[in-house]
Design an enzyme around this catalytic site. Structure first.
Site, PDB file in Angstrom:
ATOM      1  CD  GLU A  29      92.178 -11.371   7.576  1.00 37.49           C
ATOM      2  OE1 GLU A  29      92.099 -11.314   6.293  1.00 37.49           O
ATOM      3  OE2 GLU A  29      92.406 -10.900   8.063  1.00 37.49           O
ATOM      4  CE  LYS A 119      85.863  -9.361   2.394  1.00 38.48           C
ATOM      5  NZ  LYS A 119      85.899  -7.479   2.378  1.00 38.48           N
ATOM      6  CB  VAL A 139      87.991 -12.611  10.930  1.00 41.15           C
ATOM      7  CG1 VAL A 139      87.665 -12.245  12.539  1.00 41.15           C
ATOM      8  CG2 VAL A 139      89.011 -11.042  10.504  1.00 41.15           C
ATOM      9  CG  ASP A 174      77.810  -3.839   5.283  1.00 42.59           C
ATOM     10  OD1 ASP A 174      77.918  -4.657   5.574  1.00 42.59           O
ATOM     11  OD2 ASP A 174      78.334  -2.967   3.747  1.00 42.59           O
ATOM     12  CB  SER A 176      81.616  -7.528   9.699  1.00 42.71           C
ATOM     13  OG  SER A 176      82.249  -8.701   9.232  1.00 42.71           O
ATOM     14  CB  ALA A 177      79.597 -12.682   8.555  1.00 48.07           C
ATOM     15  CG  ASP A 178      84.547 -10.042  10.413  1.00 50.66           C
ATOM     16  OD1 ASP A 178      85.029 -11.382   9.604  1.00 50.66           O
ATOM     17  OD2 ASP A 178      85.183  -9.280  10.320  1.00 50.66           O
ATOM     18  CE  LYS A 195      86.876  -4.295   6.792  1.00 49.42           C
ATOM     19  NZ  LYS A 195      86.037  -4.288   6.233  1.00 49.42           N
TER      20      LYS A 195
HETATM   21  N1  PSU Z   1      90.709  -5.459   8.377  1.00 47.17           N
HETATM   22  C1  PSU Z   1      91.436  -4.653   6.946  1.00 47.17           C
HETATM   23  N2  PSU Z   1      91.317  -4.901   6.236  1.00 47.17           N
HETATM   24  C2  PSU Z   1      90.739  -5.987   4.951  1.00 47.17           C
HETATM   25  C3  PSU Z   1      90.504  -6.844   6.359  1.00 47.17           C
HETATM   26  C4  PSU Z   1      90.030  -6.553   7.525  1.00 47.17           C
HETATM   27  O1  PSU Z   1      92.110  -3.662   7.093  1.00 47.17           O
HETATM   28  O2  PSU Z   1      90.689  -6.368   4.108  1.00 47.17           O
HETATM   29  C5  PSU Z   1      89.251  -7.432   6.132  1.00 47.17           C
HETATM   30  C6  PSU Z   1      88.450  -9.197   7.022  1.00 47.17           C
HETATM   31  O3  PSU Z   1      89.241 -10.397   6.706  1.00 47.17           O
HETATM   32  C7  PSU Z   1      87.621  -9.243   7.241  1.00 47.17           C
HETATM   33  C8  PSU Z   1      86.813  -8.531   6.596  1.00 47.17           C
HETATM   34  O4  PSU Z   1      87.655 -10.374   8.342  1.00 47.17           O
HETATM   35  O5  PSU Z   1      87.205  -7.182   5.745  1.00 47.17           O
HETATM   36  C9  PSU Z   1      85.064  -7.577   6.674  1.00 47.17           C
HETATM   37  O6  PSU Z   1      84.342  -7.889   5.534  1.00 47.17           O
HETATM   38  P1  PSU Z   1      83.080  -7.494   5.772  1.00 47.17           P
HETATM   39  O7  PSU Z   1      82.852  -6.199   6.322  1.00 47.17           O
HETATM   40  O8  PSU Z   1      83.071  -7.434   3.606  1.00 47.17           O
HETATM   41  O9  PSU Z   1      82.582  -8.225   6.635  1.00 47.17           O
HETATM   42 MN    MN Z   2      79.284  -6.317   4.761  1.00 51.52          MN
END
Ligand code: PSU
Ligand code: MN
Length: 346
Positions: A29, A119, A139, A174, A176-178, A195
């Site tokens: 990624e 992003k 991701v 909140d 994540s779409a992951d 994270k």
């Molecule tokens: N883990 C980290 N730093 C990051 C990410 C993950 O320590 O920047 C990124 C990854 O790309 C993950 C994304 O897919 O953050 C998830 O973001 P969000 O919670 O906005 O979906």
């Molecule tokens: Mn989010």
């Protein structure tokens, strides 16, 4: 630019050739490049020492350039680790409105230096593409891209930590779409858990609800990103070697006909990990400061990392870099074992 297909999704020729010939490929990624790691900063010298873990995984002492961007050099080391293990890296990003699977070195450098890069999660592809934007891919976005690769999908992907269920989800969901991508995209993801700023028990529960197998690589405890292993969170499965992970994935997808992703969690190498109790204190302080400054959503992680980097006797970059390289190398070993199997479907 050398890609096999025109249009808004393009697979780089090196990656396309490997996929066509059934050679191992690992997706990487770039949200970590554009929004995870800073451009300025250095890992602690110990992290890059000759004979250390990082050197072993990239096949030599890193030629670290104190004047070059940290984020760029980090992703280059991930590519090196994948190549050293015998696989082809496919760095995923959106460049000028096209989703790209595999970048040329100059394109990677330009993205690393592009302060306007977005992003992108998978929801963002259409709108960002329509305005010819460039973006690092999360991701979720990268898993979609892996499935779009031609002439065959990429089924193994490495990252640092996945997104998940954020703290405070009961007042503001909140999530994540992951997690949705892990539920729907048949890609094996290697990560050091999720994270640290997340609600980790809630994230594990959500993965369970979504039917995503979570497999500890050589561990029963959940890895907590840069902070080593959890004291109290247990993963549902443990497998201790890469061929067993290949078997588990083949059976999950082919024999049992399931289409979710598989999450393999790999702990941060112990030498570079941060003490988990110390990390808790830092995360709580960073989150409180972010809230006080009105920072939320996708800006929280970069803010938190910056606040930790400014803590003088701690170097979270070493831990982050070390686990990223370790995950890329493990994904590459799994990809190599996948293709060494008796029947080698893509
Ligand atoms: N883990 C980290 N730093 C990051 C990410 C993950 O320590 O920047 C990124 C990854 O790309 C993950 C994304 O897919 O953050 C998830 O973001 P969000 O919670 O906005 O979906
Ligand atoms: Mn989010």
């Amino acid at each position: 630019m050398s890609t096999s297909d025109p249009g808004f999704v393009r697979t780089h020729s090196e990656v396309a050739d490997a996929l066509a010939e059934g050679r191992p490929v690992v997706g990487l990624e770039t949200a970590v490049l554009t929004h995870g790691l800073p451009r300025d900063g250095q890992p602690a010298p110990g992290c890059l020492r000759a004979g250390g873990r990082v050197a072993e995984l990239i096949g030599g002492t890193p030629a670290w350039d104190a004047d070059a961007p940290l984020n760029l050099q980090s992703v280059q080391l991930l590519e090196q680790a994948v190549r050293h293990a015998g696989a082809v890296p496919a760095v995923i990003a959106m460049i000028d409105g096209a989703l790209r699977i595999g970048l040329d070195p100059g394109e990677l450098e330009a993205l690393a230096l592009d302060e306007t890069a977005a992003k992108a999660s998978n929801r963002d592809f259409g709108p960002l593409s329509a305005r010819n934007a460039s973006a690092g891919t999360t991701v979720a976005a990268s898993m979609r891209a892996c499935r779009l690769a031609l002439p065959a999908p990429i089924n193994i992907f490495a990252t640092g930590g996945i997104g998940g269920v954020h703290r405070g989800w009961s007042t503001r969901p909140d999530i994540s779409a992951d997690l949705r991508a892990l539920a729907t995209e048949p890609v094996l993801v290697v990560a050091s858990g999720a994270k640290v700023i997340l609600d980790l028990p809630a994230t594990l529960e959500a993965l369970d609800t979504l039917g995503v197998p979570v497999i500890g690589y050589g561990t029963d405890a959940l890895p907590i990103f840069t902070a080593g292993l959890s004291d109290d969170l247990v993963v549902p499965h443990r497998l201790d070697d890469s061929p067993a992970i290949v078997d588990a994935c083949r059976r999950h997808w082919s024999d049992f006909g399931q289409s979710s992703g598989v999450l393999v969690v790999n702990p941060c190498p112990a030498d570079d990990a941060i003490d988990p109790h110390r990390m808790d204190v830092l995360v709580d302080a960073g989150l409180a400061e972010a809230a006080a400054q009105g920072i939320d959503g996708s800006s929280v992680t970069p803010f938190l990392l910056a606040s930790m980097i400014s803590d003088l006797d701690l170097n979270p970059i070493s831990a982050n870099l070390s686990l990223l390289i370790s995950n890329a190398a493990l994904a590459a070993r799994i990809a190599v074992d996948w293709h060494a199997g008796p029947d080698s479907p893509s």
